[in-house]
Design a protein around this motif. Structure first.
Motif, mmCIF file in Angstrom:
data_model
loop_
_atom_site.group_PDB
_atom_site.id
_atom_site.type_symbol
_atom_site.label_atom_id
_atom_site.label_comp_id
_atom_site.label_asym_id
_atom_site.label_seq_id
_atom_site.Cartn_x
_atom_site.Cartn_y
_atom_site.Cartn_z
ATOM 1 N N ASP A 36 46.578 63.230 15.793
ATOM 2 C CA ASP A 36 46.647 62.752 16.302
ATOM 3 C C ASP A 36 46.283 62.767 18.145
ATOM 4 O OD1 ASP A 36 46.971 59.876 17.114
ATOM 5 O OD2 ASP A 36 49.702 60.482 16.719
ATOM 6 N N ILE A 37 45.196 62.347 18.643
ATOM 7 C CA ILE A 37 44.501 62.487 19.608
ATOM 8 C C ILE A 37 43.751 61.422 20.538
ATOM 9 C CG2 ILE A 37 42.345 63.385 19.356
ATOM 10 C CD1 ILE A 37 43.558 65.571 22.247
ATOM 11 N N ASP A 38 44.504 61.167 21.491
ATOM 12 C CA ASP A 38 43.987 59.352 21.694
ATOM 13 C C ASP A 38 44.405 59.215 23.985
ATOM 14 O OD1 ASP A 38 43.470 57.414 21.969
ATOM 15 O OD2 ASP A 38 45.504 55.944 22.852
ATOM 16 N N PHE A 39 42.980 59.155 24.277
ATOM 17 C CA PHE A 39 42.354 59.700 25.133
ATOM 18 C C PHE A 39 41.921 57.665 26.243
ATOM 19 C CE2 PHE A 39 41.641 63.692 24.453
ATOM 20 C CZ PHE A 39 42.322 64.719 25.219
ATOM 21 N N PRO A 40 43.283 57.275 27.066
ATOM 22 C CA PRO A 40 42.922 55.840 27.116
ATOM 23 C C PRO A 40 41.361 55.829 27.755
ATOM 24 C CG PRO A 40 45.179 56.182 28.024
ATOM 25 C CD PRO A 40 44.077 57.592 27.129
ATOM 26 N N GLY A 41 40.590 55.135 27.435
ATOM 27 C CA GLY A 41 39.422 54.615 28.277
ATOM 28 C C GLY A 41 37.874 55.107 27.556
ATOM 29 N N TYR A 42 38.326 56.083 26.702
ATOM 30 C CA TYR A 42 37.164 56.468 25.561
ATOM 31 C C TYR A 42 37.215 56.142 23.983
ATOM 32 C CZ TYR A 42 37.256 60.478 29.577
ATOM 33 O OH TYR A 42 36.783 61.265 31.006
ATOM 34 N N TYR A 43 36.007 56.147 23.870
ATOM 35 C CA TYR A 43 35.862 55.692 22.636
ATOM 36 C C TYR A 43 36.040 56.996 21.578
ATOM 37 C CZ TYR A 43 34.334 51.202 24.244
ATOM 38 O OH TYR A 43 34.731 49.859 24.681
ATOM 39 N N GLN A 44 35.655 57.320 20.431
ATOM 40 C CA GLN A 44 36.071 58.533 20.296
ATOM 41 C C GLN A 44 35.280 58.527 18.626
ATOM 42 O OE1 GLN A 44 40.328 60.115 18.490
ATOM 43 N NE2 GLN A 44 41.043 59.146 20.275
ATOM 44 N N TYR A 45 34.585 59.512 18.269
ATOM 45 C CA TYR A 45 33.376 59.898 17.153
ATOM 46 C C TYR A 45 34.035 61.272 16.690
ATOM 47 C CZ TYR A 45 31.480 55.404 19.556
ATOM 48 O OH TYR A 45 31.531 54.450 19.664
ATOM 49 N N TRP A 46 33.961 61.290 15.534
ATOM 50 C CA TRP A 46 34.034 62.595 14.561
ATOM 51 C C TRP A 46 33.352 62.915 13.599
ATOM 52 C CZ3 TRP A 46 38.518 65.389 16.574
ATOM 53 C CH2 TRP A 46 38.899 64.649 17.059
ATOM 54 N N ASN A 47 32.592 64.330 13.432
ATOM 55 C CA ASN A 47 32.200 64.723 12.053
ATOM 56 C C ASN A 47 32.863 65.350 10.990
ATOM 57 O OD1 ASN A 47 29.363 64.902 10.263
ATOM 58 N ND2 ASN A 47 27.728 65.680 11.263
ATOM 59 N N TYR A 48 33.032 65.516 9.977
ATOM 60 C CA TYR A 48 34.209 67.401 9.752
ATOM 61 C C TYR A 48 32.978 67.144 8.599
ATOM 62 C CZ TYR A 48 38.037 62.982 11.454
ATOM 63 O OH TYR A 48 38.720 62.864 11.921
ATOM 64 N N ALA A 49 33.379 68.497 8.235
ATOM 65 C CA ALA A 49 33.049 69.897 7.511
ATOM 66 C C ALA A 49 33.371 68.950 6.237
ATOM 67 C CB ALA A 49 33.295 70.849 8.029
ATOM 68 N N GLU A 50 33.376 69.342 4.923
ATOM 69 C CA GLU A 50 33.621 68.852 3.907
ATOM 70 C C GLU A 50 34.413 70.263 3.850
ATOM 71 O OE1 GLU A 50 30.441 68.581 0.802
ATOM 72 O OE2 GLU A 50 29.438 67.181 1.988
ATOM 73 N N ARG A 51 34.037 71.406 3.909
ATOM 74 C CA ARG A 51 35.003 72.737 3.999
ATOM 75 C C ARG A 51 36.560 72.339 4.944
ATOM 76 N NH1 ARG A 51 32.471 78.605 5.000
ATOM 77 N NH2 ARG A 51 34.552 79.746 5.597
ATOM 78 N N LYS A 52 37.105 72.975 4.686
ATOM 79 C CA LYS A 52 38.336 72.858 5.345
ATOM 80 C C LYS A 52 38.621 73.706 6.273
ATOM 81 C CE LYS A 52 41.285 69.845 2.101
ATOM 82 N NZ LYS A 52 42.181 69.798 1.789
ATOM 83 N N GLY A 53 38.845 73.681 7.473
ATOM 84 C CA GLY A 53 39.317 73.907 8.864
ATOM 85 C C GLY A 53 37.972 75.043 9.413
#
Length: 251
Positions: free
Chosen positions: A44-61
């Protein structure tokens, strides 16, 4: 505009080592990260004023990328549109009116070069993808590209000639990339700079001895050359086995 790229080698670990403070201090327009090693909902990470976009691997970790940006893009694309290459969360593309911004975590060829053949097919597919974007508008891409281009880009180049990240095959693909109309921004400003690296092994006190590799880059379409202001490697910043790299550009 100020762009930052950083392979954090696990974002949860980086957070414990001051990532949030570093992020705020650098105050980038866009902050691109690689090797998040996360799945959705694990942080849970949030930086005010920033949009955030994530691309996760299928493999965990494993693997994974993210971009935090002050400027909302027109469009966001995850991966490069090739199923074979899009399971490891390695690319995010943000489209803006006058350019594309990408974060990329290039596959490592691995011990005994077990993934070198795969790495070669990845390089061809990624270049085709970038060229397709570049045909529309200029491209800025950054990240851990897992290759030291020239001898001056790593400390012990003689003993690493056939190591992952410094094989003739990988360096040849980087040559091909540049020949397609792209610019290594750090070398544009500092063509002969030695002894400056962006990654150090955790073994053998490599960072203390500055026994490193320059494998983190900002690459741009050559036609942006007149807009480039500076490119830096922020070697004094810790928190990962990589340090951040920076691009300052007028857009």
């Amino acid at each position: 505009m100020k762009f930052i790229s950083w392979n954090v080698n696990g974002l949860r670990a980086a957070v414990k080592h001051g990532f949030a403070d570093i992020f705020k201090t650098l105050d980038a327009d866009a902050f691109c990260i690689q090797e998040t090693k996360l799945q959705a909902g694990q942080i849970d990470i949030d930086f005010p004023g920033y949009y955030q976009y994530w691309n996760y691997a299928e493999r965990k970790g494993y693997s994974g990328t993210a971009i935090f940006t002050k400027h909302k893009p027109l469009n966001v694309t995850y991966g490069i549109g090739v199923p074979e290459h899009d399971t490891e969360g390695r690319v995010i593309t943000l489209e803006y009116p006058n350019y594309y911004l990408l974060t990329c975590y290039t596959p490592n060829s691995g011990g005994e070069l077990k993934r070198l053949d795969y790495r070669q097919t990845w390089e061809d597919a990624f270049l085709a993808y970038v060229n397709q974007l570049d045909a529309t508008k200029p491209v800025i891409f950054c990240g851990d590209l897992n290759v030291a281009h020239e001898n001056i880009d790593l400390k012990n180049w003689r003993s690493n000639h056939h190591s992952a990240g410094f094989t003739d095959e990988e360096r040849g693909k980087f040559n091909t990339l540049l020949a397609n109309g792209y610019l290594d921004t750090f070398r544009h400003f500092y063509p002969d700079q030695t002894e400056i690296y962006s990654w150090w092994s955790y073994r053998g006190h490599a960072r203390d001895n500055n026994s490193g590799w320059r494998i983190d880059y900002f690459i741009t379409s050559k036609r942006l050359v007149d807009r480039l202001l500076n490119a830096r490697i922020l070697t004094t910043i810790h928190g990962s086995d990589h340090c951040p790299v920076e691009l300052d550009i007028r857009l």
